[in-house]
Design an enzyme around this catalytic site. Structure first.
Site, PDB file in Angstrom:
ATOM      1  N   GLY A   1       3.683   2.025  -0.372  1.00 47.64           N
ATOM      2  CA  GLY A   1       3.188   3.235   0.284  1.00 47.64           C
ATOM      3  C   GLY A   1       1.998   3.741  -0.525  1.00 47.64           C
ATOM      4  O   GLY A   1       2.080   3.885  -1.749  1.00 47.64           O
ATOM      5  N   ALA A   2       0.895   4.012   0.199  1.00 45.88           N
ATOM      6  CA  ALA A   2      -0.366   4.288  -0.501  1.00 45.88           C
ATOM      7  C   ALA A   2      -0.285   5.413  -1.545  1.00 45.88           C
ATOM      8  O   ALA A   2      -0.704   5.226  -2.699  1.00 45.88           O
ATOM      9  CB  ALA A   2      -1.455   4.566   0.528  1.00 45.88           C
TER      10      ALA A   2
ATOM     11  N   ARG B   1      -2.723  -4.683  -5.447  1.00 43.05           N
ATOM     12  CA  ARG B   1      -2.683  -4.654  -3.969  1.00 43.05           C
ATOM     13  C   ARG B   1      -4.032  -4.119  -3.478  1.00 43.05           C
ATOM     14  O   ARG B   1      -4.499  -3.081  -3.950  1.00 43.05           O
ATOM     15  CB  ARG B   1      -1.542  -3.747  -3.454  1.00 43.05           C
ATOM     16  CG  ARG B   1      -0.172  -4.366  -3.672  1.00 43.05           C
ATOM     17  CD  ARG B   1       0.898  -3.672  -2.853  1.00 43.05           C
ATOM     18  NE  ARG B   1       0.842  -4.044  -1.454  1.00 43.05           N
ATOM     19  CZ  ARG B   1       1.552  -3.430  -0.494  1.00 43.05           C
ATOM     20  NH1 ARG B   1       2.349  -2.419  -0.802  1.00 43.05           N
ATOM     21  NH2 ARG B   1       1.474  -3.821   0.761  1.00 43.05           N
TER      22      ARG B   1
ATOM     23  N   GLN C   1       9.936  -1.952   6.741  1.00 44.38           N
ATOM     24  CA  GLN C   1       9.906  -0.627   6.089  1.00 44.38           C
ATOM     25  C   GLN C   1      10.444   0.465   7.007  1.00 44.38           C
ATOM     26  O   GLN C   1      10.949   1.470   6.541  1.00 44.38           O
ATOM     27  CB  GLN C   1       8.456  -0.264   5.680  1.00 44.38           C
ATOM     28  CG  GLN C   1       7.893  -1.074   4.538  1.00 44.38           C
ATOM     29  CD  GLN C   1       7.102  -2.266   5.038  1.00 44.38           C
ATOM     30  OE1 GLN C   1       7.409  -2.833   6.084  1.00 44.38           O
ATOM     31  NE2 GLN C   1       6.087  -2.652   4.310  1.00 44.38           N
TER      32      GLN C   1
ATOM     33  N   ASP D   1      -3.392   3.718   4.673  1.00 44.51           N
ATOM     34  CA  ASP D   1      -3.640   3.148   3.343  1.00 44.51           C
ATOM     35  C   ASP D   1      -5.085   3.354   2.921  1.00 44.51           C
ATOM     36  O   ASP D   1      -5.387   3.388   1.727  1.00 44.51           O
ATOM     37  CB  ASP D   1      -3.289   1.661   3.336  1.00 44.51           C
ATOM     38  CG  ASP D   1      -1.787   1.508   3.448  1.00 44.51           C
ATOM     39  OD1 ASP D   1      -1.267   1.545   4.578  1.00 44.51           O
ATOM     40  OD2 ASP D   1      -1.137   1.421   2.392  1.00 44.51           O
TER      41      ASP D   1
ATOM     42  N   LYS E   1      -0.300   0.022   8.246  1.00 40.53           N
ATOM     43  CA  LYS E   1       0.537  -1.171   8.392  1.00 40.53           C
ATOM     44  C   LYS E   1       0.252  -1.927   9.687  1.00 40.53           C
ATOM     45  O   LYS E   1       0.038  -1.307  10.727  1.00 40.53           O
ATOM     46  CB  LYS E   1       2.005  -0.717   8.308  1.00 40.53           C
ATOM     47  CG  LYS E   1       3.040  -1.802   8.434  1.00 40.53           C
ATOM     48  CD  LYS E   1       2.854  -2.933   7.443  1.00 40.53           C
ATOM     49  CE  LYS E   1       2.839  -2.523   5.990  1.00 40.53           C
ATOM     50  NZ  LYS E   1       2.349  -3.600   5.090  1.00 40.53           N
TER      51      LYS E   1
HETATM   52  O1  MRU Z   1       2.942  -2.398   2.669  1.00 44.67           O
HETATM   53  P1  MRU Z   1       3.347  -0.968   2.469  1.00 44.67           P
HETATM   54  O2  MRU Z   1       4.802  -0.728   2.686  1.00 44.67           O
HETATM   55  O3  MRU Z   1       2.845  -0.421   1.155  1.00 44.67           O
HETATM   56  O4  MRU Z   1       2.572  -0.198   3.629  1.00 44.67           O
HETATM   57  C1  MRU Z   1       2.761   1.183   3.756  1.00 44.67           C
HETATM   58  C2  MRU Z   1       2.041   1.773   4.891  1.00 44.67           C
HETATM   59  O5  MRU Z   1       1.356   1.123   5.640  1.00 44.67           O
HETATM   60  C3  MRU Z   1       2.116   3.264   5.009  1.00 44.67           C
HETATM   61  O6  MRU Z   1       2.074   3.669   6.343  1.00 44.67           O
HETATM   62  C4  MRU Z   1       0.917   3.874   4.277  1.00 44.67           C
HETATM   63  O7  MRU Z   1       0.871   3.411   2.974  1.00 44.67           O
HETATM   64  C5  MRU Z   1       0.971   5.354   4.260  1.00 44.67           C
HETATM   65  S1  MRU Z   1       2.282   5.929   3.258  1.00 44.67           S
HETATM   66  C6  MRU Z   1       2.293   7.609   3.259  1.00 44.67           C
END
Ligand code: MRU
Length: 368
Positions: free
Chosen positions: A55-56, A95, A208, A249, A260
């Protein structure tokens, strides 16, 4: 937020030992609640890369703590600066899509520059990581406050019936330090007695949605239903979705939103059905250097095995089974970009704005 009535954040300093960072290891949710201790920069890189946390916003705060651990390590080297900069380089590669990672590293580089000795740099990076964590909590809370009227207006139009919101992936408190970005208003609406029901996209391949979003909504008592990723369009055609809120992100200054994989398809379906589609965008996820999201945002590609295999729990054990033909290749793009034209608005910690450069600059004049 609370887990079995105990309040938690997703990341914190170990009580009694400020050289250890503790995180909720999300790989084990929803079946086991595991706390992992992180002692070094390399352990933090693994935690980010292998998605013990994700999560970002949380990736950003974890990177900030990673740089604090890097400062502790650099203080034992002959050349603090060289070691600290090398740490930044390694951490940035963990990442690629969430801009929060480089944003937090940059904050820590600036903080360390102000210290005259290694001890001072350690203190400054420690304080900065804590400050970024607290700011993330406050920003998420504020985003929820700004988005709450969206729920109130829909609830007014359909008295006694639930506001149906669809979300993709996990942009909840597990993806942040607390509250979540997309979920903050959901929690605040629920707490104020507005009936809310959440359609939770499963979010293949890492699930997720079904594993994290469903779990955290359940912990808070928010009614929700898990759906397969392809169900959203059908639900929208049948007026079962009032509102879509997703996270991001990386969002460009022109309002293109990377999130995502699969988010774009939800936006297309929402657009076709005239359903408001909002992205919750903390300023730490805005990349002011980029304008054209589709061409410029780096999209992470992860192991094809995440697609070919399916994971779950049985008899108290984590199981991983092959679901595709053994020899079929797979590809695994982690994110996609939803162009601004499909987005109704961006929910930020300074208010809701249109997804365009002018509107974003009005909220963040210091960036324009
Ligand atoms: O691959 P992830 O689980 O890190 O991807 C997360 C997402 O795409 C979330 O929607 C994004 O990071 C926003 S989190 C507040």
């Amino acid at each position: 937020m609370k887990i079995n009535q105990t309040p938690y954040r997703t990341i914190w300093i170990k009580s009694g030992n400020p050289r250890i960072i503790q995180i909720i290891d999300q790989r084990f949710l929803p079946h086991e609640f595991v706390i992992e201790e992180i002692h070094s920069l390399d352990e933090m890189i693994v935690a980010i890369r292998d998605m013990h946390l994700r999560g970002a916003p949380l990736i950003g705060v974890a990177a900030a703590y990673g740089m604090y651990l890097a400062a502790l390590e650099a203080s034992k080297e002959n050349n603090f600066e060289a070691s600290f900069q090398e740490a930044a380089r390694k951490l940035k590669a963990a990442r690629p899509t969430a801009v929060n990672l480089e944003w937090a590293i940059h904050q820590q580089q600036e903080a360390a520059l102000k210290g005259k000795s290694a001890e001072e740099k350690i203190r400054l990076t420690f304080e900065t990581a804590g400050r970024l964590a607290d700011a993330d909590v406050e920003n998420c809370r504020r985003m929820g406050e700004f988005a709450l009227p969206l729920f109130e207006e829909i609830a007014k139009r359909k008295p006694g019936k639930a506001v149906n919101v669809l979300t993709h992936c996990n942009a909840g408190w597990l993806a942040c330090v607390d509250w979540g970005t997309a979920t903050s208003a959901i929690y605040q609406a629920h707490d104020r007695g507005i009936p809310v029901h959440v359609w939770v996209d499963e979010t293949r391949p890492r699930n997720q949605g079904s594993q994290l979003t469903a779990w955290e909504l359940g912990q808070h008592g928010v009614p929700h239903t898990i759906i397969v990723d392809n169900a959203g369009g059908h639900l929208m055609q049948h007026a079962k979705v009032d509102l879509v809120i997703v996270g991001t992100d990386r969002t460009t200054r022109s309002g293109d939103v990377a999130n995502k994989i699969g988010t774009y398809l939800k936006a297309l379906a929402a657009f076709d059905n005239r359903i408001p589609f909002y992205a919750a965008v903390p300023s730490s996820s805005i990349d002011w250097n980029l304008k054209d999201g589709i061409r410029e945002i780096p999209i992470e590609e992860r192991s094809p095995d995440e697609v070919r295999f399916i994971e779950g729990f049985a008899d108290g054990k984590r199981l991983r089974v092959l679901s595709a033909p053994e020899k079929s290749p797979a590809s695994n793009y982690g994110f996609d970009v939803t162009p601004a034209r499909l987005i109704t608005g961006l929910i930020t910690e300074r208010g809701i704005c249109f997804p365009n450069e002018q509107s974003l600059s009005c909220l963040f004049p210091e960036k324009s």
